[in-house]
Scaffold this active site. Structure first.
Site, PDB file in Angstrom:
ATOM      1  N   ARG A  64       0.848  -1.204   0.000  1.00 47.06           N
ATOM      2  CA  ARG A  64       0.000   0.000   0.000  1.00 47.06           C
ATOM      3  C   ARG A  64       0.880   1.250   0.000  1.00 47.06           C
ATOM      4  O   ARG A  64       0.522   2.285  -0.542  1.00 47.06           O
ATOM      5  CB  ARG A  64      -0.965   0.025   1.194  1.00 47.06           C
ATOM      6  CG  ARG A  64      -1.681   1.370   1.333  1.00 47.06           C
ATOM      7  CD  ARG A  64      -3.042   1.322   2.025  1.00 47.06           C
ATOM      8  NE  ARG A  64      -3.072   0.522   3.235  1.00 47.06           N
ATOM      9  CZ  ARG A  64      -2.541   0.873   4.409  1.00 47.06           C
ATOM     10  NH1 ARG A  64      -1.916   2.021   4.556  1.00 47.06           N
ATOM     11  NH2 ARG A  64      -2.628   0.059   5.448  1.00 47.06           N
ATOM     12  N   TYR A 117     -12.008  18.126 -16.331  1.00 49.96           N
ATOM     13  CA  TYR A 117     -12.583  16.793 -16.520  1.00 49.96           C
ATOM     14  C   TYR A 117     -13.823  16.644 -15.621  1.00 49.96           C
ATOM     15  O   TYR A 117     -13.863  17.183 -14.509  1.00 49.96           O
ATOM     16  CB  TYR A 117     -11.509  15.764 -16.140  1.00 49.96           C
ATOM     17  CG  TYR A 117     -11.975  14.343 -16.202  1.00 49.96           C
ATOM     18  CD1 TYR A 117     -12.174  13.713 -17.420  1.00 49.96           C
ATOM     19  CD2 TYR A 117     -12.216  13.623 -15.038  1.00 49.96           C
ATOM     20  CE1 TYR A 117     -12.597  12.400 -17.470  1.00 49.96           C
ATOM     21  CE2 TYR A 117     -12.639  12.308 -15.084  1.00 49.96           C
ATOM     22  CZ  TYR A 117     -12.834  11.700 -16.304  1.00 49.96           C
ATOM     23  OH  TYR A 117     -13.259  10.401 -16.358  1.00 49.96           O
ATOM     24  N   ASP A 189      -3.307  19.315 -14.769  1.00 45.60           N
ATOM     25  CA  ASP A 189      -3.674  18.025 -15.341  1.00 45.60           C
ATOM     26  C   ASP A 189      -3.240  18.042 -16.809  1.00 45.60           C
ATOM     27  O   ASP A 189      -3.814  18.761 -17.624  1.00 45.60           O
ATOM     28  CB  ASP A 189      -5.189  17.802 -15.204  1.00 45.60           C
ATOM     29  CG  ASP A 189      -5.649  16.447 -15.753  1.00 45.60           C
ATOM     30  OD1 ASP A 189      -4.926  15.858 -16.582  1.00 45.60           O
ATOM     31  OD2 ASP A 189      -6.744  15.986 -15.361  1.00 45.60           O
ATOM     32  N   LYS A 214      -5.034   6.746 -19.709  1.00 46.58           N
ATOM     33  CA  LYS A 214      -5.193   7.248 -21.081  1.00 46.58           C
ATOM     34  C   LYS A 214      -3.902   7.031 -21.875  1.00 46.58           C
ATOM     35  O   LYS A 214      -3.509   5.903 -22.087  1.00 46.58           O
ATOM     36  CB  LYS A 214      -5.606   8.723 -21.026  1.00 46.58           C
ATOM     37  CG  LYS A 214      -6.722   9.028 -20.021  1.00 46.58           C
ATOM     38  CD  LYS A 214      -8.041   8.394 -20.385  1.00 46.58           C
ATOM     39  CE  LYS A 214      -9.092   8.516 -19.292  1.00 46.58           C
ATOM     40  NZ  LYS A 214      -9.337   9.863 -18.791  1.00 46.58           N
TER      41      LYS A 214
END
Ligand SMILES: *Cc1c(COP(=O)(O)O)cnc(C)c1O
Length: 398
Positions: A64, A117, A189, A214
């Protein structure tokens, strides 16, 4: 192709993508480092175990927090963005939300744009206000308004460029200067651009965020997110994520790193394909408008030409026949997955109303300047003549 962003002597993008972040000590000399699926890592020396746990020594404790395969992907991205450090997440939205929740506290003010977004926009309009954070969303192409709102004081300036789905372009260098004048942190971004086309850190941004789902991965087979920047800025976000738990899993990290090695080849092809498709659509009588920053009449063209090396693989267009024509054209395309997402080797097409901005209501989409009849078209690496022929037959059916 030499990059105007890389200084003398620096390896090129593909060299960095292939060799960056690779471990010097791959077991058995394996030329492809194995996927470390192990959740936990053993230590035979308590003092050393403790030093690793406290982050005083390199090494791993628990996946983690950190994992060698995940680290390999992070190091590759950092190399290509020219960043000191990177930390990764299960998805792009996890990267964005963890960054915002790391740096914003009740009473803080954040300045951003209306065209972020869909999921990011939802954080701004639905979640952050619940925590007493003042959110100011400006018209995306109104740089004067953005500068004025930033000058009123804020903790963080959040930008995205080019934007989804109308490919608006935001001047990173200009707004970073305004932000730094009031001591604000600048987060960009850069998902649509990738480090091949745009390096926000070199333009003054403090942190760069990507949906690795993406273009970075590029094959629509793994989800992930990543942020990068100076070590002292990435570290608090890493700490927030290791506790809150939105960690990237090793198999996804392996797939993303595998895709990442061909990033420059794919992006150069997609830049080319998109510009050919954009010009074809612009000249087609059934098409109302084409949104692509590579077109000279696009409002963001000049800024894009200054801050980007290529204009990217995504464009959108609207049809004179409105929503019904959009439905007909999208559904008769043969060489495109009619699906959400973007940045894959295969062309993807769909309306924002069912893809990127499905989280918003029709009214919220209208407010964000997204026509309901818009087609978002993420150009793949296919041969561009075939894509043009496919669009031609679909438009011919109108
Ligand atoms: C897809 C996308 C995101 C969200 O990424 P996920 O991996 O789907 O969570 C964020 N920003 C942009 C620009 C995107 O296209």
């Amino acid at each position: 192709m030499p990059s105007k962003h890389s200084g003398p002597g620096k390896p090129g993008a593909s060299t960095q993508a292939v060799w960056g972040g690779e471990p010097p000590d791959s077991p058995h000399g394996a030329t492809v480092a194995p996927v470390y699926h192990g959740v936990t890592f053993g230590h035979e020396d308590l003092a050393q175990w403790r030093a690793v746990a406290l982050g005083e020594q390199p090494g791993h404790i628990y996946s983690r927090n950190t994992n060698p395969t995940v680290e390999l992907f992070e190091n590759k991205l950092a190399a290509l963005e020219g960043a000191e450090a990177a930390t990764s997440f299960a998805t792009g939205m996890a990267a964005i939300s963890n960054t915002l929740f790391t740096y914003l506290s009740p009473g803080d003010r954040v300045v951003s744009i209306k065209d972020t977004y869909g999921g990011t926009n939802k954080i701004f309009i639905e979640f952050l206000p619940r925590f007493g954070i003042d959110v100011c969303l400006c018209d995306t192409d109104d740089h004067d308004q953005l500068e004025a709102e930033i000058a009123r004081g804020c903790k963080l300036v959040y930008l995205e460029t080019p934007t989804n789905p109308t490919l608006k372009v935001v001047a990173i260098e200009r707004l970073a200067r305004a932000a730094h004048a009031v001591g604000a942190l600048v987060v960009v971004d850069s998902t649509f651009a990738t480090p091949v086309n745009q390096r926000p850190l070199e333009l003054g941004a403090d942190l760069v965020v990507h949906s690795a789902t993406k273009f970075l991965g590029g094959h629509s087979d793994a989800m992930g997110g990543v942020i990068c920047g100076a070590g002292r800025l990435v570290e608090p976000v890493f700490h927030f994520r290791e506790i809150n738990g939105a960690s990237l899993d090793p198999m996804s990290a392996f797939l993303l790193a595998r895709g990442f090695r061909t990033l420059e080849l794919r992006i150069e092809r997609q830049n080319h394909n998109a510009s050919v498709v954009a010009k074809f659509l612009r000249d087609h009588p059934k098409v109302d408008a084409v949104f692509y920053p590579g077109l000279a009449d696009h409002p963001g063209h000049e800024i894009a030409a200054e801050q980007m090396r290529g204009f990217g693989g995504v464009l959108s267009f609207s049809l004179k026949g409105g929503f019904d024509a959009m439905e007909k054209v999208v559904m008769t395309l043969k060489l495109a997955h009619k699906a959400a997402s973007l940045g894959s080797v295969g062309t993807l097409a769909g309306p924002p109303a069912t893809t990127s901005h499905v989280e918003l209501s029709a009214a919220e989409r209208a407010n964000a300047g997204i026509p309901e009849g818009l087609v978002r078209y993420s150009v793949g690496i296919e041969n561009v003549e075939d894509l043009v022929a496919d669009l031609d037959q679909a438009l011919g059916g109108l």
